[in-house]
Design an enzyme around this catalytic site. Structure first.
Site, mmCIF file in Angstrom:
data_model
loop_
_atom_site.group_PDB
_atom_site.id
_atom_site.type_symbol
_atom_site.label_atom_id
_atom_site.label_comp_id
_atom_site.label_asym_id
_atom_site.label_seq_id
_atom_site.Cartn_x
_atom_site.Cartn_y
_atom_site.Cartn_z
ATOM 1 N N GLY A 105 0.837 -1.207 0.000
ATOM 2 C CA GLY A 105 0.000 0.000 0.000
ATOM 3 C C GLY A 105 0.864 1.245 0.000
ATOM 4 N N ARG A 151 0.990 -5.135 -5.118
ATOM 5 C CA ARG A 151 1.173 -6.306 -4.249
ATOM 6 C C ARG A 151 1.343 -7.469 -5.222
ATOM 7 N NH1 ARG A 151 -0.562 -4.213 0.848
ATOM 8 N NH2 ARG A 151 -2.308 -2.792 0.712
ATOM 9 N N ASP A 158 5.053 -4.792 5.972
ATOM 10 C CA ASP A 158 5.458 -6.153 6.345
ATOM 11 C C ASP A 158 5.449 -7.128 5.171
ATOM 12 O OD1 ASP A 158 2.718 -6.051 6.287
ATOM 13 O OD2 ASP A 158 2.398 -7.098 8.190
ATOM 14 N N THR A 176 4.436 2.661 5.454
ATOM 15 C CA THR A 176 3.058 2.173 5.580
ATOM 16 C C THR A 176 2.320 3.087 6.535
ATOM 17 O OG1 THR A 176 1.644 0.452 6.527
ATOM 18 C CG2 THR A 176 3.918 0.442 7.269
ATOM 19 N N ASP A 209 0.134 2.210 8.489
ATOM 20 C CA ASP A 209 -0.318 1.437 9.664
ATOM 21 C C ASP A 209 0.565 1.580 10.899
ATOM 22 O OD1 ASP A 209 -2.334 0.591 8.040
ATOM 23 O OD2 ASP A 209 -1.616 -1.462 7.810
ATOM 24 N N ASP A 263 2.887 -0.296 11.951
ATOM 25 C CA ASP A 263 2.848 -1.574 12.666
ATOM 26 C C ASP A 263 4.155 -2.359 12.562
ATOM 27 O OD1 ASP A 263 2.628 -2.021 9.964
ATOM 28 O OD2 ASP A 263 1.022 -3.497 10.104
ATOM 29 N N ARG A 301 -5.332 -2.719 9.244
ATOM 30 C CA ARG A 301 -5.804 -4.107 9.144
ATOM 31 C C ARG A 301 -5.585 -4.891 10.420
ATOM 32 N NH1 ARG A 301 -3.679 -6.047 3.501
ATOM 33 N NH2 ARG A 301 -2.059 -4.680 4.256
HETATM 34 O O1 F6P Z 1 -1.320 -1.498 4.845
HETATM 35 C C1 F6P Z 1 -1.863 -0.278 4.503
HETATM 36 C C2 F6P Z 1 -3.356 -0.373 4.273
HETATM 37 O O2 F6P Z 1 -3.841 0.898 3.930
HETATM 38 C C3 F6P Z 1 -4.154 -0.967 5.436
HETATM 39 O O3 F6P Z 1 -4.417 -0.046 6.452
HETATM 40 C C4 F6P Z 1 -5.381 -1.427 4.712
HETATM 41 O O4 F6P Z 1 -6.010 -2.463 5.419
HETATM 42 C C5 F6P Z 1 -4.836 -1.925 3.402
HETATM 43 O O5 F6P Z 1 -3.616 -1.258 3.190
HETATM 44 C C6 F6P Z 1 -5.751 -1.724 2.223
HETATM 45 O O6 F6P Z 1 -5.158 -2.308 1.118
HETATM 46 P P1 F6P Z 1 -5.649 -2.091 -0.383
HETATM 47 O O7 F6P Z 1 -5.287 -0.698 -0.784
HETATM 48 O O8 F6P Z 1 -4.920 -3.111 -1.155
HETATM 49 O O9 F6P Z 1 -7.130 -2.272 -0.362
#
Ligand code: F6P
Length: 323
Positions: free
Chosen positions: A11, A72, A103, A126, A128, A130, A172
């Site tokens: 992300g 991804r 991660d 990120t 997050d 985390d 998440r």
């Molecule tokens: O890891 C970053 C993040 O924004 C999370 O907070 C969220 O759950 C996820 O990515 C959403 O991913 P995507 O953009 O692939 O829907």
């Protein structure tokens, strides 16, 4: 080390561009060649790789998103995919890699290092926050400020209509964004995956607030909360408190965009330089982070496997301040 490559993966996060800029300019300063890999691991596999110059990163310290694009990658999870990626890097004589991501990105980098031994340094990018091994990750501060701005606006309408709002923020597996927004936005309650909050707890908080003449409330829900998403939680609360006027707002991907805050630009710039210096000084399979305002290198295995616990004092703070 004379040739390195940089990419962003997973992300996107505000400040990734500032990090790329710092990597490119730090590498050029140290007389290295630097290559940009587009679309993360997918671009590594496909050879979507180009030589970057100082001007390649002009006028971007303030920009959200990532000029190197992100993805991804499913293919990189396969042995064949990683072999193709390795061949692409070898064809160009790339000796070191800087991966900016979270991660998932570092899990891939760790496997790749175990298989092919190309020195890799990760920059935590990120929203997050985390990752073990850095107090803050690139993009987190901006995401919190974006969410906070939205919560302030929601509060205006919540107060005007005497409503309860469930506001869902990203995260998440982590409640970092939620807890900071909860404190900064004056929420009545914050629901995060790290601590268990039951539906009865929510109902009691709202009832007690009503008894104290509270006319409106904000409950911040991290998307990964164990009770479900904000819509599901609100639905269950409504069944018990039908007299309350309840609304739900999911902030979603707006939290990932926008111009990075000063904090994120500076963090990203520091981490970019530290990543390049790390490679030069022989770091091989690590994430660079800032702990207590000092640069630290943490092995990828630790960075991805150890959890970074949420400060319980912050959770208590929300409870005290929501009286
Ligand atoms: O890891 C970053 C993040 O924004 C999370 O907070 C969220 O759950 C996820 O990515 C959403 O991913 P995507 O953009 O692939 O829907």
């Amino acid at each position: 080390m004379k040739k390195i490559a940089v990419f962003t993966s997973g992300g996107d996060a505000p400040g990734m561009n500032a990090c790329i800029r710092s990597v490119v300019r730090s590498a050029l300063y140290l007389k290295m060649e630097v290559y940009g890999i587009k679309y993360g691991y997918n671009g590594m596999i496909e050879g979507d790789i180009y030589k970057m110059k100082s001007y390649s990163v002009s006028n971007m310290v303030q920009r959200g998103g990532t000029i190197l694009k992100s993805a991804r990658s499913k293919d990189f999870m396969t042995k064949e995919g990683r072999k193709r990626a390795y061949d692409q890097l070898m064809q160009r004589g790339i000796e070191g890699i800087i991966a900016v991501g979270g991660d998932g990105t570092f899990t891939g980098a760790n496997i790749f290092y175990d298989e092919y031994g190309i020195p890799t340094v990760g920059c935590p990018g990120t929203i997050d926050n985390d990752l073990y091994g850095s107090d803050y990750t690139i993009g987190f501060d901006t995401a919190v400020n974006t969410a906070l701005d939205a919560i302030d606006k929601i509060r205006d309408t919540a107060a005007s209509h005497d409503r309860v709002f469930f506001v869902e923020v990203m995260g998440r597996h982590s409640g970092y964004i939620a807890i900071q927004c909860g404190i900064g936005g004056g929420a009545e309650l914050v629901m995060v995956p790290e601590t268990s909050t039951t539906i009865d707890d929510v109902i009691n908080t709202l009832k007690e607030g009503r008894d104290r003449q509270k006319t409106s409330s904000i409950i911040v829900v991290a998307e990964g909360d164990e009770q479900g998403n904000a819509h599901e939680i609100a639905g269950r609360v409504m069944k018990n408190l039908g007299d309350l006027d309840i609304r739900v707002s999911t902030l979603g991907h707006i939290q990932r965009g926008g111009s990075p805050t000063a904090f994120d630009r500076i963090l990203a710039s520091r981490l970019g330089l530290a990543a390049v210096e790390g490679l030069v000084n022989g770091q091989k399979n690590v994430m660079v982070g800032i702990i207590d305002n000092k640069v630290h290198y943490t092995n990828f295995k630790l960075a991805i496997s150890k959890s970074k616990p949420l400060d319980q004092e912050l959770i208590k703070l929300v409870q005290i301040l929501s009286l």
